[in-house]
Design a protein around this motif. Structure first.
Motif, PDB file in Angstrom:
ATOM      1  N   LYS A  92     102.148 -36.225 115.337  1.00  0.00           N
ATOM      2  CA  LYS A  92     103.247 -36.165 114.399  1.00  0.00           C
ATOM      3  C   LYS A  92     103.746 -34.895 114.093  1.00  0.00           C
ATOM      4  O   LYS A  92     105.017 -35.067 113.529  1.00  0.00           O
ATOM      5  CB  LYS A  92     102.849 -37.166 113.166  1.00  0.00           C
ATOM      6  N   ASP A 115     101.761 -36.645 107.718  1.00  0.00           N
ATOM      7  CA  ASP A 115     100.461 -37.232 107.647  1.00  0.00           C
ATOM      8  C   ASP A 115     100.340 -38.274 108.658  1.00  0.00           C
ATOM      9  O   ASP A 115     101.262 -39.016 109.321  1.00  0.00           O
ATOM     10  CB  ASP A 115     100.276 -38.077 106.447  1.00  0.00           C
ATOM     11  N   PRO A 116      99.327 -38.168 109.539  1.00  0.00           N
ATOM     12  CA  PRO A 116      98.929 -39.330 110.686  1.00  0.00           C
ATOM     13  C   PRO A 116      98.597 -40.623 110.141  1.00  0.00           C
ATOM     14  O   PRO A 116      98.459 -40.978 109.004  1.00  0.00           O
ATOM     15  CB  PRO A 116      98.024 -38.843 111.479  1.00  0.00           C
ATOM     16  N   GLU A 117      98.821 -41.554 111.103  1.00  0.00           N
ATOM     17  CA  GLU A 117      98.657 -42.903 110.612  1.00  0.00           C
ATOM     18  C   GLU A 117      97.375 -43.317 110.859  1.00  0.00           C
ATOM     19  O   GLU A 117      96.798 -42.923 112.120  1.00  0.00           O
ATOM     20  CB  GLU A 117      99.536 -43.818 111.474  1.00  0.00           C
ATOM     21  N   HIS A 118      96.344 -43.747 110.012  1.00  0.00           N
ATOM     22  CA  HIS A 118      94.962 -43.826 110.371  1.00  0.00           C
ATOM     23  C   HIS A 118      94.925 -45.337 110.839  1.00  0.00           C
ATOM     24  O   HIS A 118      95.550 -46.239 110.483  1.00  0.00           O
ATOM     25  CB  HIS A 118      94.206 -43.818 109.059  1.00  0.00           C
ATOM     26  N   GLU A 178      93.126 -48.977 111.008  1.00  0.00           N
ATOM     27  CA  GLU A 178      92.583 -49.810 110.175  1.00  0.00           C
ATOM     28  C   GLU A 178      91.893 -51.107 110.752  1.00  0.00           C
ATOM     29  O   GLU A 178      92.747 -51.941 110.961  1.00  0.00           O
ATOM     30  CB  GLU A 178      93.802 -50.425 109.166  1.00  0.00           C
TER      31      GLU A 178
END
Length: 143
Positions: free
Chosen positions: A113, A121-124, A126
């Motif tokens: 990104k 910030d990256p998407e983590h 889940e």
């Protein structure tokens, strides 16, 4: 005293055979941290064209846990393998630098990104927890 091989170093003398292991001192680290290693060794020697299409990097790489862990692994492997004057440098590049840097620089890697001017910030991931009992705590079984 050390012999410099580029920025890699190897001891001038080897520990004599028969010296007890407890008397051998561990080699002094060249770099005091993963960040120092990144700036002084890794990036100056591992040069790539980071254009955002074929390769990506984040100017604030330290906000990416995966990148921090990989840089730490590269530093620790380098500190160990630099002492092997025969094939250490080659092994470090082949087994460590080329692998981890390919992953980090990949456009779909940890900096997917980001670009050289802005961190995002990256998407983590889940994940859901597995049903109870599927992954028992093996520490309880070791006693």
């Amino acid at each position: 005293m050390t012999n410099d091989i580029g920025r890699f170093s190897s001891p001038d003398t080897e520990t004599p055979a028969g010296t007890p292991a407890e008397e051998q001192k561990p080699a002094q680290l060249v770099y005091g941290s993963a960040e120092e290693f990144l700036h002084e060794q890794l990036l100056p020697t591992y040069v790539r064209d980071v254009d955002g299409r074929a390769a990506k990097w984040c100017i604030e790489w330290y906000y990416h846990p995966e990148a921090v862990t990989r840089v730490e692994a590269l530093w620790r492997a380098w500190e160990h393998l630099r002492l092997d004057g025969a094939t250490g440098i080659s092994v470090w590049f082949k087994d460590h630098a080329d692998h981890h840097m390919s992953v980090m620089l990949d456009p779909r890697g940890p900096f997917y990104k980001c670009d050289m001017q802005k961190h995002r910030d990256p998407e983590h991931l889940e994940p859901k927890k597995a049903p109870e009992g599927w992954f028992p705590d093996v520490r309880a079984q070791e006693t």
